[in-house]
Design a protein around this motif. Structure first.
Motif, PDB file in Angstrom:
ATOM      1  N   CYS A  60       0.839  -1.183   0.000  1.00  0.00           N
ATOM      2  CA  CYS A  60       0.000   0.000   0.000  1.00  0.00           C
ATOM      3  C   CYS A  60       0.885   1.248   0.000  1.00  0.00           C
ATOM      4  O   CYS A  60       1.844   1.340   0.775  1.00  0.00           O
ATOM      5  N   ALA A  61       0.538   2.218  -0.834  1.00  0.00           N
ATOM      6  CA  ALA A  61       1.347   3.429  -0.943  1.00  0.00           C
ATOM      7  C   ALA A  61       1.366   4.238   0.344  1.00  0.00           C
ATOM      8  O   ALA A  61       2.347   4.921   0.636  1.00  0.00           O
ATOM      9  N   TYR A  62       0.303   4.162   1.130  1.00  0.00           N
ATOM     10  CA  TYR A  62       0.189   5.016   2.306  1.00  0.00           C
ATOM     11  C   TYR A  62       0.612   4.333   3.599  1.00  0.00           C
ATOM     12  O   TYR A  62       1.296   4.935   4.420  1.00  0.00           O
ATOM     13  N   CYS A  63       0.226   3.085   3.806  1.00  0.00           N
ATOM     14  CA  CYS A  63       0.526   2.421   5.084  1.00  0.00           C
ATOM     15  C   CYS A  63       1.619   1.372   4.977  1.00  0.00           C
ATOM     16  O   CYS A  63       2.043   0.824   5.988  1.00  0.00           O
ATOM     17  N   GLU A  64       2.066   1.060   3.768  1.00  0.00           N
ATOM     18  CA  GLU A  64       3.134   0.079   3.510  1.00  0.00           C
ATOM     19  C   GLU A  64       2.745  -1.353   3.869  1.00  0.00           C
ATOM     20  O   GLU A  64       3.610  -2.212   4.016  1.00  0.00           O
ATOM     21  N   ARG A  65       1.456  -1.597   4.042  1.00  0.00           N
ATOM     22  CA  ARG A  65       1.049  -2.973   4.320  1.00  0.00           C
ATOM     23  C   ARG A  65       1.253  -3.821   3.077  1.00  0.00           C
ATOM     24  O   ARG A  65       0.805  -3.458   1.996  1.00  0.00           O
ATOM     25  N   SER A 173       9.916  16.613  -1.081  1.00  0.00           N
ATOM     26  CA  SER A 173      10.378  15.932   0.131  1.00  0.00           C
ATOM     27  C   SER A 173      10.005  14.462   0.112  1.00  0.00           C
ATOM     28  O   SER A 173       8.894  14.092  -0.267  1.00  0.00           O
ATOM     29  N   SER A 174      10.939  13.632   0.522  1.00  0.00           N
ATOM     30  CA  SER A 174      10.647  12.213   0.695  1.00  0.00           C
ATOM     31  C   SER A 174       9.784  12.033   1.942  1.00  0.00           C
ATOM     32  O   SER A 174       9.991  12.727   2.945  1.00  0.00           O
ATOM     33  N   PRO A 175       8.821  11.124   1.920  1.00  0.00           N
ATOM     34  CA  PRO A 175       8.015  10.888   3.130  1.00  0.00           C
ATOM     35  C   PRO A 175       8.858  10.616   4.366  1.00  0.00           C
ATOM     36  O   PRO A 175       8.499  11.030   5.472  1.00  0.00           O
ATOM     37  N   GLU A 176       9.992   9.940   4.206  1.00  0.00           N
ATOM     38  CA  GLU A 176      10.825   9.611   5.367  1.00  0.00           C
ATOM     39  C   GLU A 176      11.572  10.821   5.914  1.00  0.00           C
ATOM     40  O   GLU A 176      12.107  10.757   7.019  1.00  0.00           O
ATOM     41  N   GLU A 177      11.627  11.914   5.156  1.00  0.00           N
ATOM     42  CA  GLU A 177      12.173  13.156   5.686  1.00  0.00           C
ATOM     43  C   GLU A 177      11.183  13.845   6.609  1.00  0.00           C
ATOM     44  O   GLU A 177      11.568  14.677   7.434  1.00  0.00           O
ATOM     45  N   LEU A 178       9.914  13.487   6.469  1.00  0.00           N
ATOM     46  CA  LEU A 178       8.870  14.140   7.256  1.00  0.00           C
ATOM     47  C   LEU A 178       8.299  13.250   8.349  1.00  0.00           C
ATOM     48  O   LEU A 178       7.862  13.748   9.388  1.00  0.00           O
ATOM     49  N   ILE A 179       8.264  11.931   8.101  1.00  0.00           N
ATOM     50  CA  ILE A 179       7.730  10.992   9.089  1.00  0.00           C
ATOM     51  C   ILE A 179       8.805   9.983   9.438  1.00  0.00           C
ATOM     52  O   ILE A 179       9.398   9.350   8.556  1.00  0.00           O
ATOM     53  N   THR A 180       9.070   9.827  10.744  1.00  0.00           N
ATOM     54  CA  THR A 180       9.980   8.792  11.194  1.00  0.00           C
ATOM     55  C   THR A 180       9.226   7.905  12.189  1.00  0.00           C
ATOM     56  O   THR A 180       8.005   8.001  12.319  1.00  0.00           O
ATOM     57  N   PHE A 181       9.950   7.031  12.886  1.00  0.00           N
ATOM     58  CA  PHE A 181       9.305   6.106  13.822  1.00  0.00           C
ATOM     59  C   PHE A 181      10.024   6.095  15.158  1.00  0.00           C
ATOM     60  O   PHE A 181      11.256   6.116  15.216  1.00  0.00           O
ATOM     61  N   GLU A 182       9.235   6.083  16.214  1.00  0.00           N
ATOM     62  CA  GLU A 182       9.733   5.801  17.561  1.00  0.00           C
ATOM     63  C   GLU A 182       9.200   4.423  17.914  1.00  0.00           C
ATOM     64  O   GLU A 182       8.036   4.268  18.274  1.00  0.00           O
ATOM     65  N   GLY A 183      10.034   3.423  17.741  1.00  0.00           N
ATOM     66  CA  GLY A 183       9.567   2.054  17.892  1.00  0.00           C
ATOM     67  C   GLY A 183       8.574   1.725  16.789  1.00  0.00           C
ATOM     68  O   GLY A 183       8.887   1.836  15.612  1.00  0.00           O
ATOM     69  N   ILE A 184       7.357   1.366  17.189  1.00  0.00           N
ATOM     70  CA  ILE A 184       6.340   1.010  16.193  1.00  0.00           C
ATOM     71  C   ILE A 184       5.438   2.185  15.827  1.00  0.00           C
ATOM     72  O   ILE A 184       4.549   2.032  14.999  1.00  0.00           O
ATOM     73  N   LEU A 185       5.684   3.361  16.412  1.00  0.00           N
ATOM     74  CA  LEU A 185       4.773   4.485  16.221  1.00  0.00           C
ATOM     75  C   LEU A 185       5.363   5.527  15.272  1.00  0.00           C
ATOM     76  O   LEU A 185       6.481   6.006  15.476  1.00  0.00           O
ATOM     77  N   PRO A 186       4.621   5.919  14.231  1.00  0.00           N
ATOM     78  CA  PRO A 186       5.071   6.993  13.346  1.00  0.00           C
ATOM     79  C   PRO A 186       4.929   8.339  14.036  1.00  0.00           C
ATOM     80  O   PRO A 186       3.936   8.599  14.727  1.00  0.00           O
ATOM     81  N   VAL A 187       5.913   9.206  13.838  1.00  0.00           N
ATOM     82  CA  VAL A 187       5.900  10.543  14.435  1.00  0.00           C
ATOM     83  C   VAL A 187       6.486  11.531  13.429  1.00  0.00           C
ATOM     84  O   VAL A 187       7.288  11.161  12.576  1.00  0.00           O
ATOM     85  N   LEU A 208      -2.214   5.972  10.971  1.00  0.00           N
ATOM     86  CA  LEU A 208      -1.029   5.117  10.909  1.00  0.00           C
ATOM     87  C   LEU A 208      -0.518   4.746  12.291  1.00  0.00           C
ATOM     88  O   LEU A 208       0.201   3.750  12.438  1.00  0.00           O
ATOM     89  N   HIS A 209      -0.873   5.511  13.297  1.00  0.00           N
ATOM     90  CA  HIS A 209      -0.433   5.253  14.665  1.00  0.00           C
ATOM     91  C   HIS A 209      -1.443   4.441  15.467  1.00  0.00           C
ATOM     92  O   HIS A 209      -1.129   3.997  16.577  1.00  0.00           O
ATOM     93  N   LEU A 210      -2.639   4.241  14.910  1.00  0.00           N
ATOM     94  CA  LEU A 210      -3.715   3.628  15.684  1.00  0.00           C
ATOM     95  C   LEU A 210      -4.145   2.259  15.181  1.00  0.00           C
ATOM     96  O   LEU A 210      -4.656   1.458  15.979  1.00  0.00           O
ATOM     97  N   ARG A 211      -3.968   1.990  13.920  1.00  0.00           N
ATOM     98  CA  ARG A 211      -4.526   0.761  13.342  1.00  0.00           C
ATOM     99  C   ARG A 211      -3.785  -0.473  13.870  1.00  0.00           C
ATOM    100  O   ARG A 211      -2.563  -0.599  13.738  1.00  0.00           O
ATOM    101  N   THR A 212      -4.552  -1.381  14.446  1.00  0.00           N
ATOM    102  CA  THR A 212      -3.974  -2.543  15.117  1.00  0.00           C
ATOM    103  C   THR A 212      -3.125  -3.387  14.176  1.00  0.00           C
ATOM    104  O   THR A 212      -2.054  -3.861  14.552  1.00  0.00           O
ATOM    105  N   GLU A 213      -3.603  -3.577  12.926  1.00  0.00           N
ATOM    106  CA  GLU A 213      -2.859  -4.439  12.017  1.00  0.00           C
ATOM    107  C   GLU A 213      -1.490  -3.858  11.681  1.00  0.00           C
ATOM    108  O   GLU A 213      -0.531  -4.601  11.467  1.00  0.00           O
ATOM    109  N   LEU A 214      -1.391  -2.522  11.678  1.00  0.00           N
ATOM    110  CA  LEU A 214      -0.104  -1.885  11.391  1.00  0.00           C
ATOM    111  C   LEU A 214       0.821  -1.948  12.603  1.00  0.00           C
ATOM    112  O   LEU A 214       2.018  -2.238  12.470  1.00  0.00           O
ATOM    113  N   ARG A 215       0.291  -1.693  13.767  1.00  0.00           N
ATOM    114  CA  ARG A 215       1.118  -1.742  14.992  1.00  0.00           C
ATOM    115  C   ARG A 215       1.649  -3.151  15.222  1.00  0.00           C
ATOM    116  O   ARG A 215       2.818  -3.344  15.565  1.00  0.00           O
TER     117      ARG A 215
END
Length: 302
Positions: A60-65, A173-187, A208-215
């Protein structure tokens, strides 16, 4: 979310190779929409779905599932219009704003949508069913003002200042320049400004921080990465090499949740103790859910 690096020229070449004549038929439908000043008729974007599935490494382009591959795989994917083709409905509604505790201000794109982009291949990604509907649907939050620039995507972006990140392309901007991760949580990766707002809106919008299947998937990922980080330093030379091969693969765009993997491996390189703390949190989360696979309270091997 990761960048899918492809130039406009390469994208059109891939589409023409996959479905010869599609670009001309799309241009004809765009001319009709320009004359009628609205989107009408049936779309032909599903015909090029396979191009985006391959470009996105079947994620998936947005959640990477990760999603299916093979002859029947396309049933899992939706071709999603970044700018909606026929209308834009406001986001967030009152319920969503309360649930997500949204405090920032958001405007919305052109109320009648963007009919001249309905058949623009640079306005497409493929997504999972959840990201496309009900989440993306026909919403398009912006920070600027709705534009009447028609099919001029550069001017549309300049006028409207879209708040959602668009992962396909080779500029901006690359998405990873704007969103990173603290453990399993995007910030958000930035502390302030428009880029931080874009990151936070994208995280909230797609939950992206709430969906159980992603976490859960990211928790599995961190446990796997930690185990291979350990194996890369002990055992036989063959075992160490296999572990190193996995760690190299985890940084590649094709890997499930590659952005989370890269953030964790980068953290491990600069702060192993903090990485270990995130690993233990992930391990405990999965131990509660899958005790048959994970031992409760197990400590990392020294």
């Amino acid at each position: 979310m990761i960048r899918i690096p492809v130039t406009p020229q390469e994208l059109t070449r891939l589409i023409e190779r996959e479905v010869p004549g599609w670009l001309e038929r799309a241009a004809r439908r765009t001319r009709q929409a320009r004359q009628r000043k609205r989107f009408t008729g049936e779309g032909i974007w599903s015909e090029v779905k396979g191009v985006y599935m391959a470009l996105q490494h079947h994620k998936c382009a947005y959640c990477e599932r990760p999603m299916a591959e093979g002859s029947h795989a396309n049933i899992e994917y939706d071709v999603e219009h970044f700018r909606p083709k026929s209308r834009v409905t406001p986001w967030p509604d009152a319920k969503t704003a309360k649930e997500l505790r949204i405090r920032y201000k958001v405007r919305n794109g052109a109320a009648k949508g963007y009919p001249l982009l309905a058949h623009d291949p640079h306005n497409y990604v493929v997504t999972c069913k959840v990201c496309n509907s009900p989440l993306k649907a026909d919403h398009f939050p912006i920070d600027g003002t709705p534009s009447e620039a028609g099919s001029d995507r550069a001017k549309l972006d300049a006028d409207e200042k879209p708040l959602l990140l668009f992962p396909i392309g080779s500029t901006g901007s690359s998405p990873e320049e704007l969103i990173t991760f603290e453990g399993i949580l995007p910030v958000p990766a930035k502390r302030s400004g428009h880029d931080r707002k874009r990151a936070q809106v994208t995280i909230d919008f797609f939950r992206l921080h709430l969906r159980t299947e992603l976490r859960d998937a990211r928790a599995h990922l961190l446990v796997m990465l930690w185990n291979n980080l350990e194996r890369a330093q002990q055992g036989s030379s063959e075992q160490r090499q296999r572990a190193r091969d996995v760690l190299v693969a985890a940084r590649q765009n094709f890997f499930p949740h590659a952005a989370c993997a890269r953030a964790f491996l980068d953290l491990y390189a600069r702060d192993p103790a903090k990485a270990e703390a995130y690993y233990l949190e992930a391990q405990r989360l999965m131990a509660r859910k899958e005790p048959g696979l994970y031992k409760r309270g197990a400590a990392p091997r020294s």
